[in-house]
Design a protein around this motif. Structure first.
Motif, short mmCIF file in Angstrom:
data_model
loop_
_atom_site.label_atom_id
_atom_site.label_comp_id
_atom_site.label_asym_id
_atom_site.label_seq_id
_atom_site.Cartn_x
_atom_site.Cartn_y
_atom_site.Cartn_z
N LEU A 14 0.80 -1.22 0.00
CA LEU A 14 0.00 0.00 0.00
C LEU A 14 0.84 1.27 0.00
O LEU A 14 0.57 2.20 -0.76
CB LEU A 14 -0.98 0.00 1.19
N SER A 15 1.89 1.30 0.83
CA SER A 15 2.65 2.56 0.89
C SER A 15 3.34 2.81 -0.45
O SER A 15 3.47 3.96 -0.87
CB SER A 15 3.63 2.56 2.06
N HIS A 16 3.73 1.74 -1.14
CA HIS A 16 4.31 1.91 -2.48
C HIS A 16 3.26 2.43 -3.47
O HIS A 16 3.50 3.37 -4.23
CB HIS A 16 4.89 0.58 -2.96
N LEU A 17 2.08 1.83 -3.42
CA LEU A 17 1.01 2.24 -4.33
C LEU A 17 0.63 3.70 -4.11
O LEU A 17 0.34 4.43 -5.04
CB LEU A 17 -0.23 1.36 -4.14
N VAL A 18 0.63 4.10 -2.85
CA VAL A 18 0.27 5.48 -2.53
C VAL A 18 1.38 6.43 -2.95
O VAL A 18 1.13 7.47 -3.55
CB VAL A 18 -0.03 5.62 -1.02
N ARG A 19 2.61 6.04 -2.67
CA ARG A 19 3.73 6.91 -2.97
C ARG A 19 3.87 7.18 -4.46
O ARG A 19 4.16 8.28 -4.89
CB ARG A 19 5.03 6.31 -2.41
N THR A 20 3.64 6.14 -5.26
CA THR A 20 3.79 6.31 -6.70
C THR A 20 2.52 6.80 -7.37
O THR A 20 2.51 7.11 -8.55
CB THR A 20 4.16 4.97 -7.37
N GLY A 21 1.43 6.84 -6.62
CA GLY A 21 0.17 7.27 -7.22
C GLY A 21 -0.53 6.14 -7.98
O GLY A 21 -1.55 6.35 -8.61
N GLU A 22 0.03 4.92 -7.93
CA GLU A 22 -0.61 3.80 -8.63
C GLU A 22 -1.97 3.47 -8.04
O GLU A 22 -2.78 2.76 -8.65
CB GLU A 22 0.27 2.56 -8.58
N PHE A 23 -2.19 3.95 -6.83
CA PHE A 23 -3.48 3.68 -6.19
C PHE A 23 -4.63 4.32 -6.96
O PHE A 23 -5.77 3.89 -6.86
CB PHE A 23 -3.44 4.19 -4.74
N ASP A 24 -4.32 5.33 -7.77
CA ASP A 24 -5.32 5.96 -8.64
C ASP A 24 -6.15 4.93 -9.40
O ASP A 24 -7.36 5.04 -9.51
CB ASP A 24 -4.65 6.83 -9.71
N GLU A 25 -5.42 3.95 -9.94
CA GLU A 25 -6.08 2.95 -10.79
C GLU A 25 -7.18 2.23 -10.01
O GLU A 25 -8.25 1.93 -10.54
CB GLU A 25 -5.03 1.95 -11.28
N PHE B 253 -4.15 8.14 -17.56
CA PHE B 253 -3.30 9.07 -16.84
C PHE B 253 -1.86 8.94 -17.29
O PHE B 253 -1.13 8.08 -16.83
CB PHE B 253 -3.38 8.82 -15.33
N GLY B 254 -1.45 9.79 -18.19
CA GLY B 254 -0.06 9.87 -18.64
C GLY B 254 0.57 8.52 -18.86
O GLY B 254 0.02 7.67 -19.55
N GLN B 255 1.69 8.31 -18.23
CA GLN B 255 2.40 7.06 -18.48
C GLN B 255 2.01 5.99 -17.49
O GLN B 255 2.60 4.92 -17.45
CB GLN B 255 3.90 7.31 -18.41
N ARG B 256 1.02 6.28 -16.66
CA ARG B 256 0.62 5.28 -15.68
C ARG B 256 -0.34 4.30 -16.36
O ARG B 256 -1.38 4.68 -16.85
CB ARG B 256 -0.07 5.98 -14.52
#
Lengths: 266, 325
Positions: free
Chosen positions: A86-97, B103-106
């Motif tokens: 979770l902290s990785h997903l949040v930090r990179t913004g991957e949690f958006d998905e 979203f961009g490159q994501r």
């Protein structure tokens, strides 16, 4: 039903991709097996040497271990990856998905990040449970099996809740993995009967981080023991309830966290 | 109420500035000072169904934050957002079923699956009916030239291929709205033009409402009907591309090639010589105060001109000038 099958589909994809890296998977499998096997062996040696700990016989302590490992495995399948990632997903913004799917974000995350590796723990914990049942002359009656299932589910919910409670702060603290490690060290207390510890630890493991409900209290139902210290004997039946309450609180906390998600990155 | 409506929307974040030095690091364990950063500051706009809107601004202007609030990822600090009658962050699931996002490159792709299987997964995730699914896959694969790579595992795709795949996925369930956050970032000219063609086409064929952010002004010029510009979280401009040029690009450049290398003779104060480069001269005029014909006529009277070129204001120059102010 449709949605349920969809979540199963995500789990299936995870398992398939896990197995595709066959060598890595097998290596990991054995490494885990040895680590937990050694831990069990150490407990066994210790208890066997003293013959009994606070009135608990060696196989009774093994049963405690088996209950703890089983419920940890159940929780680990679903919560280990989401919570450590979770902290990785949040930090990179991957949690958006996860928030832009027509799915429940929690169920989606949990099935998408399913960790098939915990099959190792099951392969170890199930036989150990069966052996300790046999050695302790606990009959496999319908009631006992039903109780065992309820206790394992309740225990898994407690462990899952702990995973969640320690990882949700990732939504506002950048790295929350340290907290997770500390709390899971507490799990080791549950390898031995609660009654050997100081009162303050007993209270802590009953009311604050209720690991005692994973094995110590419910095991006494099978063993016909009355080792409740200052607590009420009814505690032996309360594992599923404690599990549900803990998990409900953890889910509430999760929702609280999601609404504070900052979506860093681009 | 319009299809997409933002009313006085503000989004603030807490930022914790890093303090220098070990002593300060220790101090921050107990007390960590923070600053409130306002990413979006009282933005209003409304967008009708089927519009194609370009959302522009410098880095950190608040573009992504706006898109993320519209798609339900972020909760606004204050103000109202409504998208098709729903408040996005309160109805994430339902909102998500009606929008497509890139979203961009994501990436939205599943790393271990080939495109085809990802399509199937989407079909089930978004409950797309079989006929529509088949039609869309065919349409998108063709429109985006994806035939050659639909069977390849996702991790082997190039950046441009991934972006096209992401676009197709975002549109697979026929969403009413498509949010694109820098869809052409890092792509080559060919890939960019394919993506622009795709966006125009789906907007025409399916009447999808599109909001896209970009730094590439060609995206805007080629795709968008309407432009919203923000800076430091505030709306600076909202109107058509034509209006934008009229409002901000007051100057048209007239490029003159003279017969000989001589200084340009200018008698009218409304004509500004901005650069002289041998025989080539650059004159800037403000069309609001002097017409192009008048300007050229005047210049022709005092100079021997071989050739005249007129450069209309370029949107990129315009935006750069506004941000530099």
């Amino acid at each position: 039903m449709h949605t349920f099958k969809l979540y199963l589909e995500f789990i299936k994809i995870r398992i398939v991709s896990h197995i595709e890296y066959r060598k890595m998977f097998l290596f990991w499998f054995f490494a885990q097996w040895i680590a937990y096997g050694v831990q069990l062996l150490l407990i066994w040696v210790m208890v066997h040497r003293f013959q009994d700990i606070q009135g608990w016989k060696p196989f009774e302590v093994v049963l405690l271990y088996a209950l703890s490992l089983n419920s940890y495995a159940l929780a680990g399948f679903f919560f280990y990856n989401p919570c450590t990632q979770l902290s990785h997903l949040v930090r990179t913004g991957e949690f958006d998905e996860i928030l832009t799917r027509p799915l429940n974000p929690f169920l989606y995350l949990v099935s998408r990040e399913f960790n098939f590796g915990y099959i190792t723990h099951v392969v170890l914990a199930v036989p150990v449970t069966v052996v300790s049942f046999v050695m302790l002359d606990i009959p496999f009656t319908f009631t006992n099996i039903l109780m065992l299932l309820l206790i394992l589910i309740g225990g898994a919910l407690i462990q899952g809740a702990v995973f969640l409670f320690t990882s949700v702060p990732a939504f506002w603290i950048v790295d929350s993995n340290g907290m997770q490690n500390v709390l899971f060290q507490f799990r080791d207390f549950a390898n031995y009967p609660l009654s050997i510890y100081h009162k303050s630890i007993q209270i802590l493991l009953t009311f604050v981080i209720p690991f005692a409900f994973i094995n110590f209290y419910p095991a006494q139902f099978f063993l016909g023991k009355q080792d409740f210290s200052v607590f009420h004997p009814a505690f032996q039946f309360m594992t599923p309830l404690v599990g549900l309450v803990m998990f409900a609180l953890a889910l509430w906390f999760w929702h609280f966290g999601i609404n504070r998600y900052k979506s860093t990155g681009s | 109420m319009a299809f997409i409506e933002m009313q006085n929307v503000t989004k603030q974040f807490r930022v914790y500035p890093r303090q220098k030095g070990f002593a300060n690091a220790l101090k921050s364990l107990v007390y960590k000072p923070y600053e409130i950063k306002t990413a979006v500051d009282g933005i209003d706009f409304s967008i009708a169904k089927g519009e194609l809107v370009g959302y522009i601004g410098a880095n950190g202007a608040g573009k992504s934050t706006t898109i993320k609030m519209l798609s339900g990822i972020l909760v606004p600090t204050s103000g109202q957002i409504e998208v098709g009658g729903l408040v996005p962050h309160e109805n994430r699931k339902r909102n998500a079923g009606r929008i497509g996002v890139v979203f961009g490159q994501r990436s939205q792709l599943y790393w271990d699956l080939p495109m085809e299987e990802t399509f199937d997964l989407y079909k089930r995730m978004y409950k797309i009916d079989a006929a529509a699914f088949k039609r869309n896959v065919q349409f998108f694969v063709e429109l985006l030239d994806m035939q050659e790579f639909v069977r390849r595992p996702t991790r082997q795709l190039s950046l441009g291929q991934k972006m096209r795949a992401n676009l197709a996925l975002a549109m697979l369930h026929d969403p009413e709205i498509l949010y694109l956050d820098e869809p052409t970032i890092g792509l080559d000219v060919v890939a960019k033009s394919k993506i622009r063609k795709f966006i125009r086409e789906i907007n025409r064929e399916k009447a999808t409402t599109v909001i896209l952010t970009t730094h590439d002004m060609n995206d805007i010029e080629e795709i968008c009907d309407r432009l919203i510009m923000i800076d430091h979280g505030r709306k600076m401009f909202d109107g058509t591309l034509h209006e934008f040029k009229q409002t901000y690009s007051d100057s048209t450049i007239v490029i003159l090639d003279l017969e000989e290398d001589a200084a340009l003779q200018v008698s009218d104060g409304r004509l500004k010589v901005i650069q002289e480069d041998g025989q080539r001269k650059y004159v800037s005029i403000d069309k609001n105060i002097i017409s192009l014909v008048d300007a050229i006529t005047q210049l022709a009277q005092t100079n021997r001109i071989r050739e005249v070129n007129v450069k209309e204001p370029d949107i990129e120059d315009t935006v750069r000038r506004i941000f530099e102010k």
